[in-house]
Design an enzyme around this catalytic site. Structure first.
Site, short mmCIF file in Angstrom:
data_model
loop_
_atom_site.label_atom_id
_atom_site.label_comp_id
_atom_site.label_asym_id
_atom_site.label_seq_id
_atom_site.Cartn_x
_atom_site.Cartn_y
_atom_site.Cartn_z
N GLY A 61 0.70 -1.37 0.35
CA GLY A 61 -0.03 -0.02 0.00
C GLY A 61 0.89 1.19 -0.16
O GLY A 61 2.33 1.06 0.23
N GLN A 66 2.68 9.65 1.02
CA GLN A 66 4.24 8.86 1.27
C GLN A 66 5.50 9.46 0.28
O GLN A 66 6.33 8.94 0.66
CB GLN A 66 4.44 8.30 1.54
CG GLN A 66 3.61 6.70 2.68
CD GLN A 66 3.28 6.07 2.87
OE1 GLN A 66 2.73 5.11 2.16
NE2 GLN A 66 4.19 5.39 3.48
N CYS A 119 6.04 0.14 7.67
CA CYS A 119 5.44 0.39 6.46
C CYS A 119 7.01 1.34 6.36
O CYS A 119 7.84 1.58 6.81
CB CYS A 119 5.57 2.22 8.38
SG CYS A 119 4.79 3.81 6.84
N LEU A 120 6.41 1.71 4.63
CA LEU A 120 7.87 1.93 3.57
C LEU A 120 8.65 3.61 4.30
O LEU A 120 9.58 4.01 4.23
CB LEU A 120 7.58 2.31 2.36
CG LEU A 120 6.38 1.15 1.88
CD1 LEU A 120 6.17 1.41 0.51
CD2 LEU A 120 7.67 0.13 1.64
N HIS A 161 -4.08 1.49 7.27
CA HIS A 161 -2.90 1.47 7.90
C HIS A 161 -2.93 2.46 6.67
O HIS A 161 -2.43 4.21 6.90
CB HIS A 161 -2.22 0.51 7.55
CG HIS A 161 -0.87 1.01 6.94
ND1 HIS A 161 0.21 0.33 8.16
CD2 HIS A 161 0.39 1.61 6.15
CE1 HIS A 161 1.44 1.44 7.69
NE2 HIS A 161 1.95 2.10 6.45
N GLU A 162 -3.04 2.92 5.07
CA GLU A 162 -3.46 3.77 4.41
C GLU A 162 -4.08 4.96 4.65
O GLU A 162 -3.29 5.88 4.83
CB GLU A 162 -3.03 3.19 2.61
CG GLU A 162 -2.29 1.79 2.79
CD GLU A 162 -0.94 2.76 2.69
OE1 GLU A 162 -0.23 3.71 2.68
OE2 GLU A 162 -0.41 1.72 2.81
N HIS A 165 -2.56 7.49 7.04
CA HIS A 165 -2.01 7.86 6.89
C HIS A 165 -2.62 8.93 6.01
O HIS A 165 -1.95 10.14 6.61
CB HIS A 165 -1.23 7.43 5.01
CG HIS A 165 0.23 6.60 5.28
ND1 HIS A 165 1.35 7.24 5.57
CD2 HIS A 165 1.11 5.36 5.55
CE1 HIS A 165 1.87 6.66 6.32
NE2 HIS A 165 1.63 5.12 5.79
#
Length: 207
Positions: A61, A66, A119-120, A161-162, A165
């Site tokens: 995701g 991000q 997380c990226l 999660h996304e 963000h």
């Protein structure tokens, strides 16, 4: 001076997208609602570029903040290439590529599941997060079609999660901080389908 959103998107699409890391204010600022600020062609190009960036990372995701774009937009995709045991325990099933525009979620029921999550934008670390096992997802797709559906299991975790963000929330804000582990230790010490062994060894309680 704030750069107009279409100009910012065009500038970033001029090359490979870079994933911003924790500490960048864009990750802590609620993203703007998408109300047609971009042309359909720009939106499609942005979604494709985000998909490519997500694949290259790799991740399952990616939210627009991000990559430095303060817009309520996220892309999701999970091939769920895991063992049968992990699939059963985590309810991790394949999630085809999709684009979420202005997504929101609300829990369905009181059930939670706690698993390691990363997380990226926080590379190299993971921690246990208790998430709702079922959520109601609402928003639009990239063509403006309304979404109103129930999502469960690991796909529900990705949605939460996304979408978080887009509200300026990182997974570490919801994590059991005592569970924090390096990615390498996760591989070496805690590859089990559930975090129960990690909880016992590191002294934290699971919900």
């Amino acid at each position: 001076m704030t750069i107009p959103l279409p100009e910012l998107v065009e500038t970033l699409l001029g090359g490979p997208l870079s994933i911003v890391s924790a500490g960048d204010p864009v990750l802590r600022t609620p993203a703007a609602r998408y109300d047609g600020q971009l042309t359909q062609a720009q939106l499609d190009r942005l979604a494709r570029a985000m998909q490519e960036t997500m694949h290259a990372a790799p991740g399952v995701g990616l939210a627009a903040p991000q990559v430095g774009i303060p817009l309520r937009l996220a892309v999701l995709e999970d091939p769920a290439e895991v063992t049968d045991e992990v699939r059963a325990v985590r309810e991790r099933v394949p999630l085809p590529f999709r684009v979420l525009v202005n997504p929101t979620y609300e829990p369905i029921g009181d059930a939670h599941a706690a698993f390691f999550e990363g997380c990226l934008s926080v590379p190299g670390w993971q921690a246990v997060v208790a998430r709702h096992t079922r959520v109601r997802l609402r928003g639009q797709d990239e063509r403006g079609r309304e979404l109103d559906e129930e999502v469960s299991g690991w796909p529900a975790r990705i949605v939460q999660h996304e979408t978080d963000h887009l509200d300026g929330t990182l997974y570490i804000d919801r994590a059991i901080t005592r569970s924090l582990t390096s990615a390498q230790n996760l591989i070496d010490r805690w590859p089990q389908p559930t975090p129960s062994s990690a909880a016992e060894a590191m002294g934290f309680d699971l919900p």
